[in-house]
Every structure is written in C-alpha cells, then in structure tokens.
Design a protein around this motif. Structure first.
Motif, PDB file in Angstrom:
ATOM      1  N   TYR A  22     -33.931  -1.463  -9.507  1.00 21.97           N
ATOM      2  CA  TYR A  22     -32.522  -1.215  -9.198  1.00 21.97           C
ATOM      3  C   TYR A  22     -31.691  -2.464  -9.398  1.00 21.97           C
ATOM      4  O   TYR A  22     -32.208  -3.522  -9.748  1.00 21.97           O
ATOM      5  N   CYS A  23     -30.396  -2.300  -9.182  1.00 22.52           N
ATOM      6  CA  CYS A  23     -29.446  -3.383  -9.447  1.00 22.52           C
ATOM      7  C   CYS A  23     -29.509  -4.430  -8.341  1.00 22.52           C
ATOM      8  O   CYS A  23     -29.800  -4.133  -7.189  1.00 22.52           O
ATOM      9  N   SER A  24     -29.227  -5.670  -8.702  1.00 24.00           N
ATOM     10  CA  SER A  24     -29.213  -6.763  -7.725  1.00 24.00           C
ATOM     11  C   SER A  24     -28.145  -6.589  -6.657  1.00 24.00           C
ATOM     12  O   SER A  24     -28.217  -7.247  -5.617  1.00 24.00           O
ATOM     13  N   ASP A  25     -27.157  -5.750  -6.930  1.00 21.03           N
ATOM     14  CA  ASP A  25     -25.998  -5.567  -6.053  1.00 21.03           C
ATOM     15  C   ASP A  25     -26.427  -5.344  -4.596  1.00 21.03           C
ATOM     16  O   ASP A  25     -26.933  -4.283  -4.229  1.00 21.03           O
ATOM     17  N   GLY A  26     -26.225  -6.370  -3.780  1.00 29.22           N
ATOM     18  CA  GLY A  26     -26.705  -6.376  -2.402  1.00 29.22           C
ATOM     19  C   GLY A  26     -26.075  -5.341  -1.494  1.00 29.22           C
ATOM     20  O   GLY A  26     -26.543  -5.136  -0.370  1.00 29.22           O
ATOM     21  N   PRO A  50     -29.110  -7.335 -12.447  1.00 29.30           N
ATOM     22  CA  PRO A  50     -27.833  -6.654 -12.652  1.00 29.30           C
ATOM     23  C   PRO A  50     -28.010  -5.541 -13.688  1.00 29.30           C
ATOM     24  O   PRO A  50     -28.497  -5.810 -14.786  1.00 29.30           O
ATOM     25  N   GLY A  51     -27.664  -4.320 -13.320  1.00 25.72           N
ATOM     26  CA  GLY A  51     -27.832  -3.187 -14.234  1.00 25.72           C
ATOM     27  C   GLY A  51     -29.097  -2.399 -13.969  1.00 25.72           C
ATOM     28  O   GLY A  51     -29.233  -1.269 -14.419  1.00 25.72           O
ATOM     29  N   GLY A  52     -30.044  -2.982 -13.264  1.00 28.44           N
ATOM     30  CA  GLY A  52     -31.262  -2.268 -12.869  1.00 28.44           C
ATOM     31  C   GLY A  52     -31.971  -1.605 -14.035  1.00 28.44           C
ATOM     32  O   GLY A  52     -32.243  -2.262 -15.046  1.00 28.44           O
ATOM     33  N   ALA A  89     -29.738   3.955 -10.415  1.00 27.17           N
ATOM     34  CA  ALA A  89     -28.480   3.452 -10.971  1.00 27.17           C
ATOM     35  C   ALA A  89     -27.400   3.702  -9.925  1.00 27.17           C
ATOM     36  O   ALA A  89     -27.501   4.638  -9.137  1.00 27.17           O
ATOM     37  N   HIS A  90     -26.370   2.862  -9.912  1.00 27.29           N
ATOM     38  CA  HIS A  90     -25.339   3.080  -8.888  1.00 27.29           C
ATOM     39  C   HIS A  90     -23.930   3.116  -9.473  1.00 27.29           C
ATOM     40  O   HIS A  90     -23.641   2.466 -10.482  1.00 27.29           O
ATOM     41  N   ALA A  91     -23.079   3.877  -8.799  1.00 28.63           N
ATOM     42  CA  ALA A  91     -21.678   3.984  -9.202  1.00 28.63           C
ATOM     43  C   ALA A  91     -21.003   2.621  -9.015  1.00 28.63           C
ATOM     44  O   ALA A  91     -21.337   1.868  -8.112  1.00 28.63           O
ATOM     45  N   GLY A  92     -20.080   2.309  -9.909  1.00 30.23           N
ATOM     46  CA  GLY A  92     -19.330   1.060  -9.800  1.00 30.23           C
ATOM     47  C   GLY A  92     -20.155  -0.164 -10.131  1.00 30.23           C
ATOM     48  O   GLY A  92     -19.877  -1.265  -9.644  1.00 30.23           O
ATOM     49  N   CYS A  93     -21.169   0.002 -10.972  1.00 33.04           N
ATOM     50  CA  CYS A  93     -22.065  -1.123 -11.302  1.00 33.04           C
ATOM     51  C   CYS A  93     -21.344  -2.155 -12.180  1.00 33.04           C
ATOM     52  O   CYS A  93     -20.824  -1.822 -13.246  1.00 33.04           O
ATOM     53  N   GLY A  94     -21.334  -3.399 -11.731  1.00 30.17           N
ATOM     54  CA  GLY A  94     -20.638  -4.458 -12.460  1.00 30.17           C
ATOM     55  C   GLY A  94     -21.213  -4.710 -13.848  1.00 30.17           C
ATOM     56  O   GLY A  94     -20.480  -5.036 -14.791  1.00 30.17           O
ATOM     57  N   TYR A  95     -22.527  -4.558 -13.988  1.00 29.88           N
ATOM     58  CA  TYR A  95     -23.170  -4.745 -15.288  1.00 29.88           C
ATOM     59  C   TYR A  95     -22.609  -3.762 -16.301  1.00 29.88           C
ATOM     60  O   TYR A  95     -22.222  -4.120 -17.415  1.00 29.88           O
TER      61      TYR A  95
HETATM   62 ZN    ZN Z   1     -24.941  -2.862 -10.310  1.00 27.44          ZN
END
Ligand code: ZN
Length: 154
Positions: A22-26, A50-52, A89-95
């Motif tokens: 998954y994404c690094s987004d904490g 980032p981006g998972g 995967a998550h909504a609003g992913c910065g990657y």
């Molecule tokens: Zn993300």
C-alpha cells in the motif's frame, strides 16, 4: 546513557504469512493494519511506497521503480513464505495526482483500478497458488472504508 525504549508489542520469531502492499500515506497506515486484523491477520509484512501497488504495474509505472518494487515483493513472498497478498489503492493518492492529476479524477481512479488488476495478475503469474485481494480505500468524513474488488475473479 538512557535506557532503551521497550515496545509493548512482543517479538515473534515466525514471519507473518500475509503481505500488504500500500501507499506510504500515513493517513491510512493504522486503518490498513486494522483491516488486516479484521481479516484475521494479527501481523503483516508490509511494502509501502508512494503509489503502493501502482508500482507493480510495469506498463504504467516508471520501469526502474517498478522493477525494484516487483523484486522487493517477490523477495518477501518467497523468502517469508507469504501465502496471501493485500493490494490497496486509496482515493486522493498524491503519487497518482502528480503523475496523472491533469487528466482528472475519473481517469486517475480508473488507472488505479487498472494498476491493481495488473499487479494482481503479475503476482498470481509469478507465484501460482498465492491469494491476492484488491481493495480501494476511501476516506469518508472521519471514517476510512475499504471496498473489496475481488468479486470478478477467483
Ligand atoms: Zn498515496
């Protein structure tokens, strides 16, 4: 010298058998661990970037990045005898925002789903018999929801 900090979490010598990519987004880290526990996995191996799982799709990600992440996933799956992989995967992913943001939210969401599918396919091909589950993660107000995307295949 001060005493070392001692964690409450006990050390267990055996490896977890589940890998979460998954994404690094904490903002989602604790929730992903909570999902894993809900699924019956007290402990998980993690591969966070980032981006998972988007990084596992070599057709859409940068080739060198994708190659590195794919090898890392293969290393964990083989070395730690992983039997199940969770791709999130998550909504609003910065990657995705930085790569595809100009093309709009619908395009980004579609690309994320394609990447999840491609990542799952790659892993199943490389590791026959492995279970792969895909999720799309969304913040909704103060809550975080996990939509399972497994209905269409095995
Ligand atoms: Zn993300």
């Amino acid at each position: 010298m001060s005493k070392p900090f001692v964690a409450k979490t006990p050390y267990e010598a055996t490896h977890p058998t589940v890998l979460a990519v998954y994404c690094s987004d904490g903002r989602f880290t604790d929730a992903v661990e909570e999902l894993a526990q809900h699924l019956g996995h007290e402990r998980i191996d993690t591969l966070t970037l980032p981006g998972g799982p988007g990084l596992l799709n070599r057709w859409s990600a940068d080739y060198l990045e994708s190659d590195m992440v794919t090898r890392a996933a293969n290393f964990l799956i083989q070395g730690h005898h992983i039997v199940e992989v969770l791709l999130l995967a998550h909504a609003g992913c910065g990657y995705y925002q930085s790569r595809h943001g100009a093309l709009g939210a619908d395009f980004v969401a579609e690309q994320q789903l394609k990447d999840l599918e491609a990542a799952a396919e790659e892993l199943r091909k490389a590791h026959p018999g492995i279970e792969v589950h895909k999720y799309f993660v969304r913040p909704q107000g103060k809550k975080i929801t996990f939509e399972a995307l497994d209905s269409s295949e095995s």
